[in-house]
Design a protein around this motif. Sequence first.
Motif, PDB file in Angstrom:
ATOM      1  N   MET A   1     -25.811  26.972  74.820  1.00  0.00           N
ATOM      2  CA  MET A   1     -26.055  28.399  74.777  1.00  0.00           C
ATOM      3  C   MET A   1     -26.283  28.821  73.329  1.00  0.00           C
ATOM      4  SD  MET A   1     -23.511  31.334  76.119  1.00  0.00           S
ATOM      5  CE  MET A   1     -23.981  33.004  76.048  1.00  0.00           C
ATOM      6  N   ALA A   2     -27.291  29.579  73.088  1.00  0.00           N
ATOM      7  CA  ALA A   2     -27.617  30.026  71.737  1.00  0.00           C
ATOM      8  C   ALA A   2     -26.598  31.045  71.244  1.00  0.00           C
ATOM      9  CB  ALA A   2     -29.013  30.647  71.728  1.00  0.00           C
ATOM     10  N   ARG A   3     -26.335  31.024  69.963  1.00  0.00           N
ATOM     11  CA  ARG A   3     -25.449  32.014  69.357  1.00  0.00           C
ATOM     12  C   ARG A   3     -26.208  33.334  69.290  1.00  0.00           C
ATOM     13  NH1 ARG A   3     -22.363  28.134  69.934  1.00  0.00           N
ATOM     14  NH2 ARG A   3     -21.276  27.078  68.277  1.00  0.00           N
ATOM     15  N   VAL A   4     -25.617  34.366  69.816  1.00  0.00           N
ATOM     16  CA  VAL A   4     -26.250  35.677  69.803  1.00  0.00           C
ATOM     17  C   VAL A   4     -25.445  36.569  68.858  1.00  0.00           C
ATOM     18  CG1 VAL A   4     -26.895  37.674  71.182  1.00  0.00           C
ATOM     19  CG2 VAL A   4     -27.025  35.377  72.168  1.00  0.00           C
ATOM     20  N   TYR A   5     -26.110  37.108  67.884  1.00  0.00           N
ATOM     21  CA  TYR A   5     -25.452  37.983  66.930  1.00  0.00           C
ATOM     22  C   TYR A   5     -26.493  38.873  66.285  1.00  0.00           C
ATOM     23  CZ  TYR A   5     -27.140  34.235  63.948  1.00  0.00           C
ATOM     24  OH  TYR A   5     -27.918  33.302  63.342  1.00  0.00           O
ATOM     25  N   THR A   6     -26.029  39.942  65.713  1.00  0.00           N
ATOM     26  CA  THR A   6     -26.917  40.849  65.013  1.00  0.00           C
ATOM     27  C   THR A   6     -27.052  40.370  63.586  1.00  0.00           C
ATOM     28  OG1 THR A   6     -26.137  42.658  66.388  1.00  0.00           O
ATOM     29  CG2 THR A   6     -27.259  43.257  64.340  1.00  0.00           C
ATOM     30  N   VAL A   7     -28.252  40.093  63.171  1.00  0.00           N
ATOM     31  CA  VAL A   7     -28.504  39.551  61.846  1.00  0.00           C
ATOM     32  C   VAL A   7     -27.973  40.485  60.759  1.00  0.00           C
ATOM     33  CG1 VAL A   7     -30.317  38.871  60.213  1.00  0.00           C
ATOM     34  CG2 VAL A   7     -30.471  38.198  62.615  1.00  0.00           C
ATOM     35  N   GLU A   8     -28.146  41.783  60.937  1.00  0.00           N
ATOM     36  CA  GLU A   8     -27.683  42.731  59.931  1.00  0.00           C
ATOM     37  C   GLU A   8     -26.169  42.665  59.761  1.00  0.00           C
ATOM     38  OE1 GLU A   8     -29.652  43.773  62.588  1.00  0.00           O
ATOM     39  OE2 GLU A   8     -31.533  43.757  61.488  1.00  0.00           O
ATOM     40  N   ILE A   9     -25.450  42.593  60.879  1.00  0.00           N
ATOM     41  CA  ILE A   9     -23.985  42.512  60.815  1.00  0.00           C
ATOM     42  C   ILE A   9     -23.570  41.188  60.200  1.00  0.00           C
ATOM     43  CG2 ILE A   9     -21.870  42.374  62.195  1.00  0.00           C
ATOM     44  CD1 ILE A   9     -23.210  44.341  64.152  1.00  0.00           C
ATOM     45  N   MET A  10     -24.218  40.116  60.609  1.00  0.00           N
ATOM     46  CA  MET A  10     -23.886  38.805  60.072  1.00  0.00           C
ATOM     47  C   MET A  10     -24.115  38.782  58.560  1.00  0.00           C
ATOM     48  SD  MET A  10     -25.627  35.127  60.454  1.00  0.00           S
ATOM     49  CE  MET A  10     -26.900  35.768  59.421  1.00  0.00           C
ATOM     50  N   ASN A  11     -25.266  39.284  58.101  1.00  0.00           N
ATOM     51  CA  ASN A  11     -25.561  39.276  56.678  1.00  0.00           C
ATOM     52  C   ASN A  11     -24.593  40.146  55.882  1.00  0.00           C
ATOM     53  OD1 ASN A  11     -27.640  37.419  56.650  1.00  0.00           O
ATOM     54  ND2 ASN A  11     -29.223  38.955  56.935  1.00  0.00           N
ATOM     55  N   LYS A  12     -24.232  41.301  56.426  1.00  0.00           N
ATOM     56  CA  LYS A  12     -23.276  42.183  55.738  1.00  0.00           C
ATOM     57  C   LYS A  12     -21.918  41.496  55.633  1.00  0.00           C
ATOM     58  CE  LYS A  12     -21.213  46.782  56.058  1.00  0.00           C
ATOM     59  NZ  LYS A  12     -21.280  47.225  54.724  1.00  0.00           N
ATOM     60  N   THR A  13     -21.469  40.883  56.704  1.00  0.00           N
ATOM     61  CA  THR A  13     -20.192  40.171  56.685  1.00  0.00           C
ATOM     62  C   THR A  13     -20.256  39.015  55.709  1.00  0.00           C
ATOM     63  OG1 THR A  13     -19.816  40.768  58.994  1.00  0.00           O
ATOM     64  CG2 THR A  13     -18.504  38.956  58.126  1.00  0.00           C
ATOM     65  N   TRP A  14     -21.357  38.264  55.757  1.00  0.00           N
ATOM     66  CA  TRP A  14     -21.498  37.135  54.834  1.00  0.00           C
ATOM     67  C   TRP A  14     -21.508  37.610  53.384  1.00  0.00           C
ATOM     68  CZ3 TRP A  14     -20.274  32.714  53.579  1.00  0.00           C
ATOM     69  CH2 TRP A  14     -20.824  32.124  52.449  1.00  0.00           C
ATOM     70  N   GLU A  15     -22.195  38.713  53.099  1.00  0.00           N
ATOM     71  CA  GLU A  15     -22.247  39.219  51.734  1.00  0.00           C
ATOM     72  C   GLU A  15     -20.853  39.518  51.200  1.00  0.00           C
ATOM     73  OE1 GLU A  15     -24.931  42.550  51.675  1.00  0.00           O
ATOM     74  OE2 GLU A  15     -26.637  41.291  52.235  1.00  0.00           O
TER      75      GLU A  15
ATOM     76  N   TYR B   1     -19.889  29.849  58.649  1.00  0.00           N
ATOM     77  CA  TYR B   1     -21.074  29.005  58.781  1.00  0.00           C
ATOM     78  C   TYR B   1     -21.057  28.238  60.095  1.00  0.00           C
ATOM     79  CZ  TYR B   1     -22.705  29.206  53.874  1.00  0.00           C
ATOM     80  OH  TYR B   1     -23.216  29.579  52.670  1.00  0.00           O
ATOM     81  N   ASN B   2     -19.936  27.634  60.403  1.00  0.00           N
ATOM     82  CA  ASN B   2     -19.838  26.796  61.606  1.00  0.00           C
ATOM     83  C   ASN B   2     -20.027  27.591  62.880  1.00  0.00           C
ATOM     84  OD1 ASN B   2     -19.410  24.561  60.022  1.00  0.00           O
ATOM     85  ND2 ASN B   2     -17.194  24.600  60.265  1.00  0.00           N
ATOM     86  N   VAL B   3     -19.387  28.744  62.975  1.00  0.00           N
ATOM     87  CA  VAL B   3     -19.485  29.551  64.192  1.00  0.00           C
ATOM     88  C   VAL B   3     -20.926  29.972  64.452  1.00  0.00           C
ATOM     89  CG1 VAL B   3     -18.871  31.767  65.232  1.00  0.00           C
ATOM     90  CG2 VAL B   3     -17.101  30.352  64.177  1.00  0.00           C
TER      91      VAL B   3
END
Length: 132
Positions: A1-15, A120-122
């Motif tokens: 199953m593909a990981r589904v996430y919002t890129v904007e939220i992911m990038n903000k969290t990563w930042e 990264y792993n998740v």
Amino acid sequence: MARVYTVEIMNKTWEELDKNLHNLYQELTIVIGERAARLFGTALGGADFLLCIADGRDGYAEYELNDIEQDLVNFGTALVENKGKVSDELFDILVPHYTSKELVILVSFAVQLTAANLFYNVFELTASDSGY
């Protein structure tokens, strides 16, 4: 199953993770030096993070470690292998070399790098996926 996430939220969290990690890394280099910080980060399994700051060396295999560097590598390896737990003996080896504040910086960096690795792993990412 593909990981589904919002890129904007992911990038903000990563930042935020990245900013905290880099700030701690700067503090860590003041405490233990840049070479020792790289070695410690490598022992923690932070290869993706270390690509951003590496000098072309691969891990600590190419280095001849002094005693304190070996102790830091052993400490970092133990943190990873034992899910954050280290023996009193291993911890006590570091105590004479660092103040309480410096030990907190050392452990805080380990925690932040571990959090970044989990992130990264998740999301099945690499450092180049972070967007910058």
